[in-house]
Write a protein that holds these residues in place. Structure first.
Motif, PDB file in Angstrom:
ATOM      1  N   ARG A  46      10.823 -28.683 -19.611  1.00 49.40           N
ATOM      2  CA  ARG A  46       9.774 -29.335 -18.823  1.00 49.40           C
ATOM      3  C   ARG A  46      10.358 -29.896 -17.537  1.00 49.40           C
ATOM      4  NH1 ARG A  46       6.833 -32.520 -23.768  1.00 49.40           N
ATOM      5  NH2 ARG A  46       5.677 -30.698 -24.490  1.00 49.40           N
ATOM      6  N   ASN A  47       9.494 -30.041 -16.525  1.00 52.45           N
ATOM      7  CA  ASN A  47       9.989 -30.589 -15.257  1.00 52.45           C
ATOM      8  C   ASN A  47      10.266 -32.084 -15.356  1.00 52.45           C
ATOM      9  OD1 ASN A  47       7.404 -31.560 -15.253  1.00 52.45           O
ATOM     10  ND2 ASN A  47       6.854 -30.789 -13.232  1.00 52.45           N
ATOM     11  N   THR A  48       9.989 -32.678 -16.506  1.00 56.55           N
ATOM     12  CA  THR A  48      10.326 -34.087 -16.728  1.00 56.55           C
ATOM     13  C   THR A  48      11.660 -34.230 -17.472  1.00 56.55           C
ATOM     14  OG1 THR A  48       9.010 -34.077 -18.750  1.00 56.55           O
ATOM     15  CG2 THR A  48       7.921 -34.871 -16.726  1.00 56.55           C
ATOM     16  N   THR A  49      12.384 -33.121 -17.616  1.00 58.66           N
ATOM     17  CA  THR A  49      13.693 -33.156 -18.275  1.00 58.66           C
ATOM     18  C   THR A  49      14.784 -33.174 -17.215  1.00 58.66           C
ATOM     19  OG1 THR A  49      12.846 -31.941 -20.184  1.00 58.66           O
ATOM     20  CG2 THR A  49      15.238 -32.007 -19.906  1.00 58.66           C
ATOM     21  N   GLY A  50      15.619 -34.193 -17.266  1.00 58.09           N
ATOM     22  CA  GLY A  50      16.767 -34.291 -16.372  1.00 58.09           C
ATOM     23  C   GLY A  50      18.011 -33.802 -17.084  1.00 58.09           C
ATOM     24  N   GLU A  51      19.087 -33.704 -16.337  1.00 53.95           N
ATOM     25  CA  GLU A  51      20.356 -33.249 -16.916  1.00 53.95           C
ATOM     26  C   GLU A  51      21.519 -33.972 -16.244  1.00 53.95           C
ATOM     27  OE1 GLU A  51      23.086 -29.196 -17.235  1.00 53.95           O
ATOM     28  OE2 GLU A  51      21.009 -29.025 -16.573  1.00 53.95           O
ATOM     29  N   ILE A  52      22.476 -34.367 -17.047  1.00 52.24           N
ATOM     30  CA  ILE A  52      23.754 -34.843 -16.526  1.00 52.24           C
ATOM     31  C   ILE A  52      24.571 -33.576 -16.281  1.00 52.24           C
ATOM     32  CG2 ILE A  52      25.855 -36.168 -16.979  1.00 52.24           C
ATOM     33  CD1 ILE A  52      23.369 -37.947 -16.803  1.00 52.24           C
ATOM     34  N   TRP A  53      24.764 -33.233 -15.020  1.00 52.89           N
ATOM     35  CA  TRP A  53      25.497 -32.016 -14.692  1.00 52.89           C
ATOM     36  C   TRP A  53      26.994 -32.221 -14.884  1.00 52.89           C
ATOM     37  CZ3 TRP A  53      23.413 -28.840  -9.980  1.00 52.89           C
ATOM     38  CH2 TRP A  53      22.040 -28.638 -10.107  1.00 52.89           C
ATOM     39  N   ARG A  78      18.412 -37.056 -25.086  1.00 51.36           N
ATOM     40  CA  ARG A  78      17.898 -38.385 -25.416  1.00 51.36           C
ATOM     41  C   ARG A  78      16.727 -38.714 -24.488  1.00 51.36           C
ATOM     42  NH1 ARG A  78      20.295 -43.921 -24.026  1.00 51.36           N
ATOM     43  NH2 ARG A  78      18.097 -44.206 -23.722  1.00 51.36           N
ATOM     44  N   SER A  79      15.966 -39.720 -24.882  1.00 48.70           N
ATOM     45  CA  SER A  79      14.890 -40.224 -24.054  1.00 48.70           C
ATOM     46  C   SER A  79      15.500 -41.045 -22.929  1.00 48.70           C
ATOM     47  CB  SER A  79      13.973 -41.109 -24.917  1.00 48.70           C
ATOM     48  OG  SER A  79      13.103 -41.840 -24.111  1.00 48.70           O
ATOM     49  N   ILE A 125      37.572 -44.864  -5.725  1.00 48.72           N
ATOM     50  CA  ILE A 125      36.627 -44.161  -6.602  1.00 48.72           C
ATOM     51  C   ILE A 125      37.338 -43.862  -7.914  1.00 48.72           C
ATOM     52  CG2 ILE A 125      35.348 -41.999  -6.929  1.00 48.72           C
ATOM     53  CD1 ILE A 125      34.707 -42.161  -3.908  1.00 48.72           C
ATOM     54  N   VAL A 126      36.737 -44.333  -9.018  1.00 48.18           N
ATOM     55  CA  VAL A 126      37.356 -44.168 -10.338  1.00 48.18           C
ATOM     56  C   VAL A 126      36.489 -43.337 -11.279  1.00 48.18           C
ATOM     57  CG1 VAL A 126      38.726 -46.283 -10.143  1.00 48.18           C
ATOM     58  CG2 VAL A 126      36.426 -46.383 -11.147  1.00 48.18           C
ATOM     59  N   GLY A 127      35.364 -42.825 -10.783  1.00 45.83           N
ATOM     60  CA  GLY A 127      34.514 -41.976 -11.593  1.00 45.83           C
ATOM     61  C   GLY A 127      33.312 -41.514 -10.799  1.00 45.83           C
ATOM     62  N   PHE A 128      32.588 -40.553 -11.361  1.00 47.38           N
ATOM     63  CA  PHE A 128      31.383 -40.055 -10.700  1.00 47.38           C
ATOM     64  C   PHE A 128      30.461 -39.418 -11.727  1.00 47.38           C
ATOM     65  CE2 PHE A 128      33.981 -36.335 -11.004  1.00 47.38           C
ATOM     66  CZ  PHE A 128      33.085 -35.298 -11.191  1.00 47.38           C
ATOM     67  N   VAL A 129      29.211 -39.304 -11.331  1.00 47.70           N
ATOM     68  CA  VAL A 129      28.216 -38.597 -12.144  1.00 47.70           C
ATOM     69  C   VAL A 129      27.356 -37.755 -11.208  1.00 47.70           C
ATOM     70  CG1 VAL A 129      26.547 -40.528 -12.102  1.00 47.70           C
ATOM     71  CG2 VAL A 129      26.420 -38.814 -13.923  1.00 47.70           C
ATOM     72  N   GLY A 130      27.070 -36.543 -11.652  1.00 44.45           N
ATOM     73  CA  GLY A 130      26.137 -35.665 -10.956  1.00 44.45           C
ATOM     74  C   GLY A 130      24.956 -35.425 -11.890  1.00 44.45           C
ATOM     75  N   PHE A 131      23.744 -35.628 -11.400  1.00 43.25           N
ATOM     76  CA  PHE A 131      22.556 -35.488 -12.252  1.00 43.25           C
ATOM     77  C   PHE A 131      21.385 -34.971 -11.430  1.00 43.25           C
ATOM     78  CE2 PHE A 131      22.584 -39.701 -10.461  1.00 43.25           C
ATOM     79  CZ  PHE A 131      21.276 -39.916 -10.067  1.00 43.25           C
ATOM     80  N   ASP A 132      20.462 -34.334 -12.111  1.00 41.22           N
ATOM     81  CA  ASP A 132      19.266 -33.812 -11.453  1.00 41.22           C
ATOM     82  C   ASP A 132      18.349 -33.270 -12.545  1.00 41.22           C
ATOM     83  OD1 ASP A 132      17.487 -32.946  -9.444  1.00 41.22           O
ATOM     84  OD2 ASP A 132      19.148 -32.335  -8.168  1.00 41.22           O
ATOM     85  N   ARG A 133      17.364 -32.496 -12.139  1.00 38.53           N
ATOM     86  CA  ARG A 133      16.488 -31.847 -13.107  1.00 38.53           C
ATOM     87  C   ARG A 133      17.328 -30.888 -13.954  1.00 38.53           C
ATOM     88  NH1 ARG A 133      11.478 -34.342 -12.951  1.00 38.53           N
ATOM     89  NH2 ARG A 133      11.174 -34.982 -10.809  1.00 38.53           N
ATOM     90  N   THR A 174      11.571 -38.011 -18.228  1.00 38.54           N
ATOM     91  CA  THR A 174      11.361 -38.786 -19.460  1.00 38.54           C
ATOM     92  C   THR A 174      12.440 -38.510 -20.496  1.00 38.54           C
ATOM     93  OG1 THR A 174       9.884 -37.073 -20.307  1.00 38.54           O
ATOM     94  CG2 THR A 174       8.862 -38.939 -19.131  1.00 38.54           C
ATOM     95  N   THR A 175      13.136 -37.376 -20.357  1.00 37.21           N
ATOM     96  CA  THR A 175      14.255 -37.050 -21.243  1.00 37.21           C
ATOM     97  C   THR A 175      15.413 -36.561 -20.392  1.00 37.21           C
ATOM     98  OG1 THR A 175      13.475 -34.793 -21.583  1.00 37.21           O
ATOM     99  CG2 THR A 175      12.819 -36.422 -23.237  1.00 37.21           C
ATOM    100  N   VAL A 176      16.603 -36.590 -20.979  1.00 40.42           N
ATOM    101  CA  VAL A 176      17.801 -36.135 -20.278  1.00 40.42           C
ATOM    102  C   VAL A 176      18.683 -35.371 -21.260  1.00 40.42           C
ATOM    103  CG1 VAL A 176      19.002 -38.334 -20.665  1.00 40.42           C
ATOM    104  CG2 VAL A 176      19.756 -36.823 -18.813  1.00 40.42           C
TER     105      VAL A 176
END
Length: 173
Positions: free
Chosen positions: A86-93, A170-171, A71-79, A124-126
């Motif tokens: 808005r509930n259509t906005t995600g986030e890179i945690w 961003r979109s 494992i050389v990297g990771f990403v955690g993401f969610d709402r 739709t956005t992050v």
């Protein structure tokens, strides 16, 4: 960088994720945080417990970048965790690559996986929160199409130290 594969994290990955998180954060925050604070943040065990729980409960969703069997990297993401989004906005945690793999396409592969996952969730956005003095992270996000929202600048506490952060957005498309 075709040798990098991205896949969903499993519970067995928690320790390797914690190790990447620790070493990458120590390198990324060098010069931004005092050395004693960096040392205090170097507990792999605490991070392992956090990522194990995240993987188990899918909050956030976690994907890992793998080269061979390492494992050389990771990403955690969610709402988005931000109030009033808005509930259509995600986030890179969180998104980290091992320093040995910086500038080798790992971050981009992880971002692509997170974008696909957020799109599947109906986002739709992050957004992502990044320390204003972390030039490497700001450059990465801006190269991935994020724009700074300067009106969102806030003070966060990282490792017991106050750090100015800004939200980038961003979109998904």
């Amino acid at each position: 960088m075709s040798s990098i594969q991205v896949r969903p994290a499993t519970l067995r990955d928690a320790k390797a994720i914690a190790q990447v998180h620790t070493i990458a954060a120590m390198e990324a925050y060098r010069g931004l945080l005092p050395d004693d604070q960096l040392k205090a943040m170097s507990s792999v065990e605490k991070r392992q417990a956090y990522w194990r729980e995240a993987i188990e409960y899918c909050e956030p969703q976690v994907q890992v970048a793998v080269e061979g069997d390492k494992i050389v990297g990771f990403v955690g993401f969610d709402r988005s965790r931000d109030e009033k989004t808005r509930n259509t906005t995600g986030e890179i945690w969180a998104i980290y690559a091992a320093p040995s793999h910086w500038n080798k396409g790992v971050g981009l592969a992880l971002w692509d996986a997170a974008r696909d996952g957020l799109h599947e969730e109906g986002c739709t956005t992050v957004t992502a929160w990044v320390p204003l003095r972390n030039e490497r992270a700001l450059r990465f996000h801006e190269m991935a199409g994020f724009k700074r929202e300067m009106t969102t600048a806030k003070t966060a506490v990282i490792g017991g130290v106050k750090v100015e952060e800004v939200r980038l957005k961003r979109s998904i498309n």
